[in-house]
Design an enzyme around this catalytic site. Structure first.
Site, mmCIF file in Angstrom:
data_model
loop_
_atom_site.group_PDB
_atom_site.id
_atom_site.type_symbol
_atom_site.label_atom_id
_atom_site.label_comp_id
_atom_site.label_asym_id
_atom_site.label_seq_id
_atom_site.Cartn_x
_atom_site.Cartn_y
_atom_site.Cartn_z
ATOM 1 N N GLY A 11 0.794 -1.228 0.000
ATOM 2 C CA GLY A 11 0.000 0.000 0.000
ATOM 3 C C GLY A 11 0.823 1.273 0.000
ATOM 4 O O GLY A 11 0.401 2.295 0.538
ATOM 5 N N SER A 12 2.019 1.241 -0.592
ATOM 6 C CA SER A 12 2.825 2.480 -0.643
ATOM 7 C C SER A 12 2.151 3.505 -1.547
ATOM 8 O O SER A 12 2.208 4.704 -1.281
ATOM 9 C CB SER A 12 4.251 2.192 -1.116
ATOM 10 O OG SER A 12 4.265 1.885 -2.487
ATOM 11 N N ASN A 13 1.459 3.041 -2.595
ATOM 12 C CA ASN A 13 0.711 3.981 -3.449
ATOM 13 C C ASN A 13 -0.473 4.551 -2.670
ATOM 14 O O ASN A 13 -0.781 5.740 -2.753
ATOM 15 C CB ASN A 13 0.226 3.272 -4.715
ATOM 16 C CG ASN A 13 1.320 3.151 -5.761
ATOM 17 O OD1 ASN A 13 1.671 4.120 -6.415
ATOM 18 N ND2 ASN A 13 1.868 1.960 -5.912
ATOM 19 N N LEU A 87 -4.176 -6.952 -7.149
ATOM 20 C CA LEU A 87 -3.757 -8.048 -8.037
ATOM 21 C C LEU A 87 -4.910 -8.883 -8.589
ATOM 22 O O LEU A 87 -4.705 -9.773 -9.403
ATOM 23 C CB LEU A 87 -2.752 -8.958 -7.303
ATOM 24 C CG LEU A 87 -1.461 -8.251 -6.872
ATOM 25 C CD1 LEU A 87 -0.544 -9.212 -6.127
ATOM 26 C CD2 LEU A 87 -0.746 -7.648 -8.077
ATOM 27 N N ASN A 104 -5.763 2.561 -12.872
ATOM 28 C CA ASN A 104 -4.790 1.594 -12.363
ATOM 29 C C ASN A 104 -3.392 2.152 -12.549
ATOM 30 O O ASN A 104 -3.125 2.855 -13.531
ATOM 31 C CB ASN A 104 -4.930 0.273 -13.134
ATOM 32 C CG ASN A 104 -3.950 -0.800 -12.649
ATOM 33 O OD1 ASN A 104 -3.823 -1.028 -11.449
ATOM 34 N ND2 ASN A 104 -3.245 -1.422 -13.586
ATOM 35 N N HIS A 106 0.457 0.999 -13.134
ATOM 36 C CA HIS A 106 1.235 -0.186 -13.519
ATOM 37 C C HIS A 106 2.714 0.206 -13.596
ATOM 38 O O HIS A 106 3.041 1.251 -14.169
ATOM 39 C CB HIS A 106 0.735 -0.733 -14.859
ATOM 40 C CG HIS A 106 1.459 -1.965 -15.294
ATOM 41 N ND1 HIS A 106 1.214 -3.195 -14.726
ATOM 42 C CD2 HIS A 106 2.450 -2.141 -16.209
ATOM 43 C CE1 HIS A 106 2.018 -4.084 -15.287
ATOM 44 N NE2 HIS A 106 2.776 -3.466 -16.185
ATOM 45 N N ASP A 147 -4.723 -4.346 -17.962
ATOM 46 C CA ASP A 147 -3.738 -3.315 -18.340
ATOM 47 C C ASP A 147 -3.950 -2.827 -19.776
ATOM 48 O O ASP A 147 -3.006 -2.419 -20.444
ATOM 49 C CB ASP A 147 -2.297 -3.874 -18.199
ATOM 50 C CG ASP A 147 -1.970 -4.255 -16.772
ATOM 51 O OD1 ASP A 147 -1.104 -5.128 -16.586
ATOM 52 O OD2 ASP A 147 -2.602 -3.708 -15.845
ATOM 53 N N GLU A 176 5.594 5.990 -9.674
ATOM 54 C CA GLU A 176 4.193 5.565 -9.500
ATOM 55 C C GLU A 176 3.450 6.519 -8.569
ATOM 56 O O GLU A 176 2.366 7.020 -8.887
ATOM 57 C CB GLU A 176 4.133 4.161 -8.899
ATOM 58 C CG GLU A 176 4.582 3.067 -9.810
ATOM 59 C CD GLU A 176 4.495 1.736 -9.124
ATOM 60 O OE1 GLU A 176 3.451 1.449 -8.516
ATOM 61 O OE2 GLU A 176 5.464 0.976 -9.213
#
Ligand code: GRF
Length: 189
Positions: A11-13, A87, A104, A106, A147, A176
């Site tokens: 969960g760094s994003n 995922l 999303n 990527h 994607d 990101e």
């Protein structure tokens, strides 16, 4: 803007979004954190900020999970769904209900190194094995494919001879966080 963030791991994003909402750079609110993994570290990140979290039990089956997700999204009046290290593949029932409202992040320059099987460190391993000179990250709309939705924003970074999977992953992860926050800001204007 009511935002839902879907996660599966660290969960760094998600943390980047939490920080920017907190600093009022993003004029929106994270109403829901949904995880398909009960052990996702990202769940703790949400709990620290009293954000509603919900775990999807994948064992319950795709149909059940899809109906549950739709119900929660409607209850929370979600305007924007952000897949951040998520995922699982969303059922088209969801992508059809939220056209151009699911994004999303990527960790490659789509259309390179994307689609089923290309996630997490697998992406950076392929970049190194193919001796790429640049890589980067992509934010795109989510459609029925994996994607495959229209690209919203991309940013590149260099790949060096001495790079390892870890050093590339770290460099890409920074990008990101940056472009994901930029795109969410655009949605909240
Ligand atoms: C990372 O591999 C990232 O590149 C991709 O999902 C994975 C976990 O991200 N987006 P996060 O730290 O859980 O946000």
């Amino acid at each position: 803007l009511n935002i839902a963030v879907f996660i599966s791991g660290s969960g760094s994003n998600l943390q980047a979004i939490i920080d920017n909402v907190h600093e009022k750079n993003i004029d929106g609110e994270i109403k829901l954190i949904l995880s398909d993994n009960k052990n996702a570290k990202g769940i703790e990140r949400g709990k620290k900020h009293n954000i509603k979290t919900h775990v999807i039990e994948k064992a319950m089956g795709r149909e059940h999970n899809t109906d549950e997700i739709v119900r929660i999204l409607e209850d929370c009046k979600i305007d924007l769904i952000v897949l951040a290290g998520f995922l699982s593949i969303l059922d088209e029932k969801i992508t059809r209900l939220y056209p151009k409202k699911i994004i999303n992040i990527h960790p490659s320059l789509i259309p390179k190194y994307c689609g089923r099987g290309f996630y997490g460190q697998k992406v950076h391993k392929a970049v190194i094995e193919n001796k790429e000179k640049i890589t980067g990250a992509t934010v795109h709309f989510v459609d029925e494919g994996v994607d495959t939705g229209p690209i919203i924003k991309q940013k590149t970074c260099d790949v060096y001879e001495y790079d390892t999977v870890e050093t590339v992953q770290k460099r890409v992860l920074e990008i990101e966080h940056e472009i994901l926050v930029d795109v969410i800001k655009e949605f909240c204007r």
